[in-house]
Motif scaffolding. Structure first.
Motif, PDB file in Angstrom:
ATOM      1  N   VAL A  21       6.267  -4.153   7.340  1.00 22.99           N
ATOM      2  CA  VAL A  21       6.469  -2.822   7.919  1.00 22.99           C
ATOM      3  C   VAL A  21       5.323  -1.902   7.545  1.00 22.99           C
ATOM      4  N   VAL A  22       5.154  -0.886   8.388  1.00 21.73           N
ATOM      5  CA  VAL A  22       4.178   0.176   8.151  1.00 21.73           C
ATOM      6  C   VAL A  22       4.888   1.499   8.355  1.00 21.73           C
ATOM      7  N   ALA A  58       4.481  -2.538   3.437  1.00 26.21           N
ATOM      8  CA  ALA A  58       5.311  -3.344   2.539  1.00 26.21           C
ATOM      9  C   ALA A  58       5.761  -4.608   3.236  1.00 26.21           C
ATOM     10  N   ASN A  59       6.072  -5.617   2.433  1.00 27.75           N
ATOM     11  CA  ASN A  59       6.740  -6.826   2.903  1.00 27.75           C
ATOM     12  C   ASN A  59       8.215  -6.750   2.523  1.00 27.75           C
ATOM     13  N   TRP A  60       9.059  -7.150   3.460  1.00 30.62           N
ATOM     14  CA  TRP A  60      10.491  -7.188   3.199  1.00 30.62           C
ATOM     15  C   TRP A  60      10.947  -8.641   3.207  1.00 30.62           C
ATOM     16  N   TRP A  61      11.453  -9.094   2.084  1.00 30.45           N
ATOM     17  CA  TRP A  61      11.904 -10.473   1.953  1.00 30.45           C
ATOM     18  C   TRP A  61      13.425 -10.528   2.060  1.00 30.45           C
ATOM     19  N   HIS A  62      13.892 -11.590   2.736  1.00 31.06           N
ATOM     20  CA  HIS A  62      15.342 -11.874   2.816  1.00 31.06           C
ATOM     21  C   HIS A  62      16.121 -10.708   3.402  1.00 31.06           C
ATOM     22  N   CYS A  63      15.605 -10.100   4.449  1.00 38.10           N
ATOM     23  CA  CYS A  63      16.291  -8.965   5.064  1.00 38.10           C
ATOM     24  C   CYS A  63      17.569  -9.447   5.757  1.00 38.10           C
ATOM     25  N   VAL A 115       0.852  -1.185   0.000  1.00 34.53           N
ATOM     26  CA  VAL A 115       0.000   0.000   0.000  1.00 34.53           C
ATOM     27  C   VAL A 115       0.889   1.237   0.000  1.00 34.53           C
ATOM     28  N   ILE A 116       0.606   2.163  -0.923  1.00 37.42           N
ATOM     29  CA  ILE A 116       1.300   3.467  -0.940  1.00 37.42           C
ATOM     30  C   ILE A 116       0.231   4.535  -1.119  1.00 37.42           C
ATOM     31  N   GLU A 117       0.061   5.348  -0.100  1.00 38.90           N
ATOM     32  CA  GLU A 117      -0.939   6.415  -0.156  1.00 38.90           C
ATOM     33  C   GLU A 117      -0.266   7.741   0.196  1.00 38.90           C
ATOM     34  N   ALA A 118      -0.046   8.568  -0.832  1.00 36.23           N
ATOM     35  CA  ALA A 118       0.480   9.920  -0.611  1.00 36.23           C
ATOM     36  C   ALA A 118      -0.730  10.843  -0.561  1.00 36.23           C
ATOM     37  N   LYS A 119      -1.190  11.118   0.628  1.00 36.04           N
ATOM     38  CA  LYS A 119      -2.499  11.759   0.803  1.00 36.04           C
ATOM     39  C   LYS A 119      -2.473  13.266   0.617  1.00 36.04           C
ATOM     40  N   GLY A 120      -1.323  13.856   0.491  1.00 35.72           N
ATOM     41  CA  GLY A 120      -1.207  15.300   0.361  1.00 35.72           C
ATOM     42  C   GLY A 120       0.144  15.753   0.853  1.00 35.72           C
ATOM     43  N   GLU A 143       7.707   1.325  11.134  1.00 36.52           N
ATOM     44  CA  GLU A 143       7.694   0.369  12.244  1.00 36.52           C
ATOM     45  C   GLU A 143       7.578  -1.033  11.671  1.00 36.52           C
ATOM     46  N   GLU A 144       8.294  -1.953  12.303  1.00 37.06           N
ATOM     47  CA  GLU A 144       8.243  -3.350  11.893  1.00 37.06           C
ATOM     48  C   GLU A 144       7.149  -4.051  12.706  1.00 37.06           C
ATOM     49  N   VAL A 145       6.137  -4.599  11.991  1.00 36.09           N
ATOM     50  CA  VAL A 145       5.035  -5.268  12.683  1.00 36.09           C
ATOM     51  C   VAL A 145       5.195  -6.783  12.677  1.00 36.09           C
ATOM     52  N   ALA A 146       6.086  -7.304  11.878  1.00 38.28           N
ATOM     53  CA  ALA A 146       6.424  -8.730  11.867  1.00 38.28           C
ATOM     54  C   ALA A 146       7.851  -8.871  11.375  1.00 38.28           C
ATOM     55  N   CYS A 147       8.582  -9.848  11.929  1.00 36.64           N
ATOM     56  CA  CYS A 147      10.004  -9.959  11.599  1.00 36.64           C
ATOM     57  C   CYS A 147      10.379 -11.433  11.435  1.00 36.64           C
ATOM     58  N   ARG A 148      11.240 -11.705  10.464  1.00 35.83           N
ATOM     59  CA  ARG A 148      11.749 -13.070  10.281  1.00 35.83           C
ATOM     60  C   ARG A 148      12.479 -13.555  11.523  1.00 35.83           C
TER      61      ARG A 148
END
Length: 554
Positions: free
Chosen positions: A175-176, A116-121, A103-108, A161-166
């Protein structure tokens, strides 16, 4: 501009001479994942987890912020959402993580919400390996990069912020990111994670990082310009007349430097000069250089193209004609030999002169006397004669197309201008000179040439030599819509190839690579550094290829 129009690899370059990896003329350094992991572990053990997280986060923040700053002209041409897709792709290319935006929302202005999901960090894997699994957020530098990039693009502080981590067993890191208003009541909590003890908030820190990045960019740009700008001298001579601009000659190769030295030595001597060279190499400039350095420099210099006129007109232009000499000759007309006076006359493309006129020219050079067409009056030839040709006059002498005695009379001192393909080291200096002069003349904002575009320029054979290069850069400068001239701005003939095609359709990579290396070593007489520069590879890489193919540097 669309995102797919930007070639991200064009942002990067490896300087074989300085040993620099650079992005947009700013030096970069590659670190191994293992070294980064060791540094993280040392920070955690020495300072504790909270302080280590704040330091590593702002290291990543500065990197993301600086990357966005370096790509600001690209970002400005993109739609708001595409700017963050650009950042995700760049982040992936730098090796920390593979970013998959959801999700990308540039609201103004000043507003952003992104998921976003980060793979293989790399950070998550290394933290789990060193400290064990179980931590809910370990990708501190990666969070910092995303926050820094987003902050520069939006112009307000963005925190991820990281909401889930490998590291805690998740399949990928999630991340959000939000602006501070978007975080609502949690803004202070999120900001506090990245604030060191004794600091009031991270909001003040990112403004300091901005100032430091601006300072670093200014220093880096100046250093890169000083180191990467090709060393060149610009020699100027007067144009064909007072109404035209001076002619500039850019020189940075040893061959051309030596040629100008010879030209300056022969200039004061009262002897004829023959200038050989392909079309577009600068023969007229060299002739004017000789004229201005001679004792005749304050007298006129006139030029005539022997290939542009018929035999009768050429004779009349050179020697002049008397009234009534032929139909239409209603008055006496002095020729260029008279107009030149005690100055210099340039006989351009002398190889195209008809044989019967060659005999008359030879007579004038030997006796230093001539007559106008249709006149019996003998006139004195005071001018110095400089001739130029893009043909092999020696071969023309053998075939009978050019008089041998005239060849030796004209060639008292022969200067040969090498084609541009034999002095490729001058291409960057010439290209930048034409770019800057064209940008000034037409008020364009183009400032430099991308590494990818320069590779195309270096690989093209330039059959039209310097003149063709000048026209190609002028066209590209007009087409360019950014401050950097890129591959897509070049004309298709130059941009559509990275070197001459393989002979007879041979597409064998190793065979053609060996052939190119052999040619470079032959051309530069075994000089590994010069051959590597011409091939656009490092001397170490060239040495490995030489050993691989069993070649000899001699």
């Amino acid at each position: 501009m669309k995102l797919h129009d930007i070639h991200l690899l064009d942002l990067f370059d490896v300087g074989t001479e300085q040993g620099w990896l650079s992005m947009r003329q700013q030096r970069m350094v590659v670190h191994s994942a293992a070294a980064v992991s060791i540094m993280r572990a040392q920070l955690i053990r020495s300072l504790g987890q909270d302080a280590a997280r704040a330091i590593v986060f702002r290291w990543g923040f500065a990197q993301g912020y600086f990357d966005a700053m370096m790509c600001s002209d690209h970002l400005a041409s993109l739609q708001p959402v595409d700017r963050f897709v650009f950042g995700c792709t760049l982040h992936t290319m730098e090796g920390m993580v593979r970013v998959a935006p959801k999700v990308i929302e540039a609201k103004g202005p000043g507003k952003l919400h992104m998921e976003a999901n980060w793979w293989h960090c790399a950070e998550a894997d290394d933290h789990a390996r060193v400290f064990g699994a179980g931590m809910t957020s370990s990708c501190w530098a990666t969070l910092g990069y995303a926050s820094g990039f987003g902050t520069y693009v939006i112009g307000a502080l963005i925190l991820f912020e990281e909401v889930a981590c490998r590291c805690s067993g998740a399949q990928c890191c999630s991340v959000v990111g939000n602006d501070l208003d978007g975080w609502g009541d949690r803004a202070a909590e999120i900001e506090a994670r990245y604030t060191l003890a004794g600091e009031t908030s991270f909001s003040q820190q990112w403004k300091e990082i901005h100032a430091e990045c601006e300072h670093a960019r200014a220093i880096g740009t100046a250093a890169a310009s000083a180191k990467s700008a090709p060393t060149a001298t610009v020699t100027t001579v007067n144009g064909p007349d007072r109404t035209t601009a001076p002619l500039n000659f850019v020189v940075c190769s040893q061959a051309m430097t030596d040629l100008l030295v010879l030209a300056e030595r022969v200039a004061p001597l009262e002897m004829n000069v023959l200038i050989e060279g392909e079309s577009g190499t600068g023969k007229e400039f060299l002739a004017r250089f000789i004229h201005e350095k001679s004792m005749r420099g304050d007298a006129p210099m006139v030029a005539i193209n022997c290939a542009a006129l018929t035999e009768g007109l050429l004779e009349s232009e050179l020697f002049g004609h008397a009234r009534g000499a032929f139909t239409g000759a209603v008055r006496d007309k002095p020729g260029l030999f008279e107009h030149a006076g005690r100055g210099t006359i340039l006989l351009d493309e002398i190889g195209e002169m008809p044989l019967c006129l060659q005999a008359k020219l030879l007579r004038a050079l030997e006796s230093r006397e001539f007559r106008r067409v249709g006149s019996e009056k003998v006139l004195r030839l005071d001018a110095r004669v400089v001739a130029s040709t893009n043909r092999d006059l020696r071969q023309q002498v053998q075939t009978g197309a050019f008089r041998e005695d005239l060849f030796y009379r004209l060639g008292g001192f022969v200067l040969t201008i090498p084609p541009l393909r034999e002095r490729r080291e001058e291409i960057p200096a010439l290209a930048h000179y034409f770019l800057h002069s064209t940008a000034r003349r037409w008020n364009k904002g183009v400032q430099t040439i991308s590494p990818g575009a320069m590779r195309c320029l270096m690989s093209y054979s330039w059959p039209g030599n310097v003149r063709e290069l000048q026209h190609a850069i002028e066209r590209a400068t007009v087409v360019a819509s950014q401050s950097v001239l890129t591959v897509k701005d070049l004309n298709p003939e130059v941009a559509g190839r990275l070197g001459d095609p393989a002979p007879d359709g041979d597409l064998d990579v190793e065979a053609n690579e060996r052939q190119l290396i052999e040619e470079a070593l032959r051309r530069y007489h075994g000089n590994r550094k010069e051959a590597a520069a011409a091939l656009r590879i490092s001397p170490v890489t060239l040495w490995r290829r030489v050993r691989k193919y069993g070649l000899s540097l001699s």
